[in-house]
Design a protein around this motif. Structure first.
Motif, PDB file in Angstrom:
ATOM      1  N   ILE A 130       0.303  -0.775 -10.599  1.00 39.74           N
ATOM      2  CA  ILE A 130      -0.085   0.283  -9.667  1.00 39.74           C
ATOM      3  C   ILE A 130      -1.591   0.459  -9.781  1.00 39.74           C
ATOM      4  O   ILE A 130      -2.109   0.834 -10.833  1.00 39.74           O
ATOM      5  CB  ILE A 130       0.631   1.611  -9.981  1.00 39.74           C
ATOM      6  CG1 ILE A 130       2.138   1.389 -10.173  1.00 39.74           C
ATOM      7  CG2 ILE A 130       0.350   2.626  -8.891  1.00 39.74           C
ATOM      8  CD1 ILE A 130       2.840   0.801  -8.972  1.00 39.74           C
ATOM      9  N   PRO A 145       6.416  10.490  -3.737  1.00 43.63           N
ATOM     10  CA  PRO A 145       5.222   9.627  -3.850  1.00 43.63           C
ATOM     11  C   PRO A 145       5.119   8.828  -5.141  1.00 43.63           C
ATOM     12  O   PRO A 145       4.358   7.864  -5.192  1.00 43.63           O
ATOM     13  CB  PRO A 145       4.065  10.625  -3.717  1.00 43.63           C
ATOM     14  CG  PRO A 145       4.628  11.942  -4.110  1.00 43.63           C
ATOM     15  CD  PRO A 145       6.053  11.920  -3.658  1.00 43.63           C
ATOM     16  N   TRP A 146       5.873   9.204  -6.174  1.00 44.96           N
ATOM     17  CA  TRP A 146       5.802   8.457  -7.435  1.00 44.96           C
ATOM     18  C   TRP A 146       6.970   7.488  -7.597  1.00 44.96           C
ATOM     19  O   TRP A 146       7.114   6.857  -8.650  1.00 44.96           O
ATOM     20  CB  TRP A 146       5.759   9.412  -8.626  1.00 44.96           C
ATOM     21  CG  TRP A 146       6.745  10.545  -8.584  1.00 44.96           C
ATOM     22  CD1 TRP A 146       6.500  11.825  -8.185  1.00 44.96           C
ATOM     23  CD2 TRP A 146       8.140  10.492  -8.952  1.00 44.96           C
ATOM     24  NE1 TRP A 146       7.638  12.583  -8.286  1.00 44.96           N
ATOM     25  CE2 TRP A 146       8.664  11.785  -8.746  1.00 44.96           C
ATOM     26  CE3 TRP A 146       8.972   9.498  -9.436  1.00 44.96           C
ATOM     27  CZ2 TRP A 146      10.001  12.107  -9.008  1.00 44.96           C
ATOM     28  CZ3 TRP A 146      10.303   9.798  -9.686  1.00 44.96           C
ATOM     29  CH2 TRP A 146      10.803  11.086  -9.483  1.00 44.96           C
ATOM     30  N   TYR A 203       0.840  -1.201   0.000  1.00 42.73           N
ATOM     31  CA  TYR A 203       0.000   0.000   0.000  1.00 42.73           C
ATOM     32  C   TYR A 203       0.872   1.248   0.000  1.00 42.73           C
ATOM     33  O   TYR A 203       1.953   1.268   0.590  1.00 42.73           O
ATOM     34  CB  TYR A 203      -0.924   0.015   1.213  1.00 42.73           C
ATOM     35  CG  TYR A 203      -2.206  -0.744   1.001  1.00 42.73           C
ATOM     36  CD1 TYR A 203      -3.309  -0.119   0.422  1.00 42.73           C
ATOM     37  CD2 TYR A 203      -2.304  -2.084   1.351  1.00 42.73           C
ATOM     38  CE1 TYR A 203      -4.501  -0.813   0.213  1.00 42.73           C
ATOM     39  CE2 TYR A 203      -3.485  -2.788   1.148  1.00 42.73           C
ATOM     40  CZ  TYR A 203      -4.578  -2.147   0.581  1.00 42.73           C
ATOM     41  OH  TYR A 203      -5.736  -2.847   0.363  1.00 42.73           O
ATOM     42  N   HIS A 204       0.391   2.283  -0.661  1.00 44.38           N
ATOM     43  CA  HIS A 204       1.116   3.545  -0.734  1.00 44.38           C
ATOM     44  C   HIS A 204       1.162   4.195   0.647  1.00 44.38           C
ATOM     45  O   HIS A 204       0.147   4.215   1.348  1.00 44.38           O
ATOM     46  CB  HIS A 204       0.442   4.486  -1.735  1.00 44.38           C
ATOM     47  CG  HIS A 204       1.315   5.599  -2.203  1.00 44.38           C
ATOM     48  ND1 HIS A 204       1.625   6.676  -1.412  1.00 44.38           N
ATOM     49  CD2 HIS A 204       1.969   5.793  -3.382  1.00 44.38           C
ATOM     50  CE1 HIS A 204       2.410   7.507  -2.082  1.00 44.38           C
ATOM     51  NE2 HIS A 204       2.639   6.988  -3.272  1.00 44.38           N
ATOM     52  N   ILE A 217       8.921   4.050  -6.742  1.00 43.21           N
ATOM     53  CA  ILE A 217       8.743   2.710  -6.204  1.00 43.21           C
ATOM     54  C   ILE A 217       9.897   1.834  -6.701  1.00 43.21           C
ATOM     55  O   ILE A 217      10.426   2.053  -7.801  1.00 43.21           O
ATOM     56  CB  ILE A 217       7.383   2.099  -6.612  1.00 43.21           C
ATOM     57  CG1 ILE A 217       7.120   0.795  -5.850  1.00 43.21           C
ATOM     58  CG2 ILE A 217       7.290   1.891  -8.117  1.00 43.21           C
ATOM     59  CD1 ILE A 217       5.703   0.264  -6.024  1.00 43.21           C
ATOM     60  N   THR A 247       6.317   6.156 -11.367  1.00 44.78           N
ATOM     61  CA  THR A 247       4.976   5.659 -11.697  1.00 44.78           C
ATOM     62  C   THR A 247       4.179   6.646 -12.546  1.00 44.78           C
ATOM     63  O   THR A 247       3.179   6.258 -13.155  1.00 44.78           O
ATOM     64  CB  THR A 247       4.177   5.350 -10.416  1.00 44.78           C
ATOM     65  OG1 THR A 247       4.040   6.543  -9.635  1.00 44.78           O
ATOM     66  CG2 THR A 247       4.896   4.288  -9.582  1.00 44.78           C
ATOM     67  N   TRP A 250       7.502   1.182  -1.686  1.00 46.82           N
ATOM     68  CA  TRP A 250       7.333   2.591  -2.029  1.00 46.82           C
ATOM     69  C   TRP A 250       8.357   3.430  -1.287  1.00 46.82           C
ATOM     70  O   TRP A 250       8.733   3.105  -0.158  1.00 46.82           O
ATOM     71  CB  TRP A 250       5.940   3.081  -1.631  1.00 46.82           C
ATOM     72  CG  TRP A 250       4.797   2.539  -2.415  1.00 46.82           C
ATOM     73  CD1 TRP A 250       3.998   1.489  -2.085  1.00 46.82           C
ATOM     74  CD2 TRP A 250       4.312   3.022  -3.673  1.00 46.82           C
ATOM     75  NE1 TRP A 250       3.042   1.282  -3.046  1.00 46.82           N
ATOM     76  CE2 TRP A 250       3.205   2.218  -4.041  1.00 46.82           C
ATOM     77  CE3 TRP A 250       4.699   4.063  -4.526  1.00 46.82           C
ATOM     78  CZ2 TRP A 250       2.493   2.412  -5.211  1.00 46.82           C
ATOM     79  CZ3 TRP A 250       3.987   4.259  -5.699  1.00 46.82           C
ATOM     80  CH2 TRP A 250       2.898   3.446  -6.034  1.00 46.82           C
TER      81      TRP A 250
END
Length: 262
Positions: free
Chosen positions: A43, A71-72, A24-25, A74, A88, A66
């Protein structure tokens, strides 16, 4: 707790093989990643079931993690022995790490140094490394310009197409410390460098610099060794461990032979 009659709220379909892992993010609670035997990372947006596919691994995809600041960003590990760093937003692979010699099953980052990672593999090794190349521009902007705009919110981080924006809890605590008028310029540089990762000998480097700049510590506390000396020490330790392992293996074989004879 087992609930026999529980039903799934939704089912996410897309993988063309077994699903091995999900993550999970850490910021967007409706986003998760999955890895599977179809060699892909997917994703997912749990609100509408849509997904993006990250393709590049040549064998089963396994470990995924992550980044807690970007936040983008991974990372994924695979049976092809590689670790890949992904954007992502564009589905582009930013970097491929080829240090392992077997399946990569585990990936995680340090809680206080979010760009410092550890990986585990079927090659029986545990390896540490950092995203130095990917984050170099961001680190230099902080060191050279005091541009605190690189630390912002998650929406700004996702929207920025040119600069990497940090939006995690650790960077926000760092910004508060660095903007404090009581924080010396020396501590600003030190904390920024440590935040982005650590290199071999970095701790000793800052101790030496602290002594030169601030007069802290003493010359007796600064134990310096040439790289070749350190290499020889580690080589000696490795040989001792190898010898001990060989002795243990010989004893095991002797015990098995004795057991077969009785």
């Amino acid at each position: 707790m087992v609930t026999p009659n529980a039903k799934p709220m939704s089912i996410l379909r897309g993988h063309q093989g077994k699903v091995f892992n999900i993550a999970y993010h850490p910021i967007f609670h409706n986003v998760l990643a999955s890895s599977g035997d179809d060699h892909t990372i997917r994703i997912w947006d749990t609100k509408d079931g849509s997904c993006q596919v990250l393709e590049g691994h040549t064998q089963n995809a396994r470990a995924i993690v992550w980044n807690t600041e970007v936040p983008w960003l991974i990372l994924s590990g695979s049976w092809d022995s590689t670790i890949k760093v992904w954007d992502t937003r564009t589905r582009a692979c930013l970097e491929t790490i080829n240090d392992h010699h077997g399946d990569v099953y585990g990936l995680n980052s340090h809680p206080e140094r979010p760009f410092f990672y550890v990986s585990t593999s079927r090659d029986t090794t545990l390896r540490t490394w950092s995203l130095t190349d990917v984050l170099m521009g961001t680190q230099l902007r902080l060191l050279l310009t005091d541009n605190w705009r690189v630390i912002s919110d998650s929406n700004s981080a996702m929207a920025s197409q040119r600069d990497i924006i940090l939006c995690g809890a650790v960077s926000k605590r760092l910004a508060e410390t660095l903007m404090d008028s009581k924080t010396s310029k020396f501590d600003v540089y030190k904390q920024i460098c440590q935040f982005f990762g650590t290199q071999e000998g970095e701790s000793e480097f800052w101790d030496i610099l602290d002594y030169i700049v601030n007069g802290k510590g003493s010359e007796n506390d600064l134990a310096l060794q040439h790289y070749s000396e350190l290499t020889e020490v580690y080589r000696s330790k490795a040989q001792a461990l190898e010898s001990r392992s060989s002795n243990l293996q010989m004893r095991k074989e002797e015990r098995m032979q004795l057991a077969a004879q009785t």
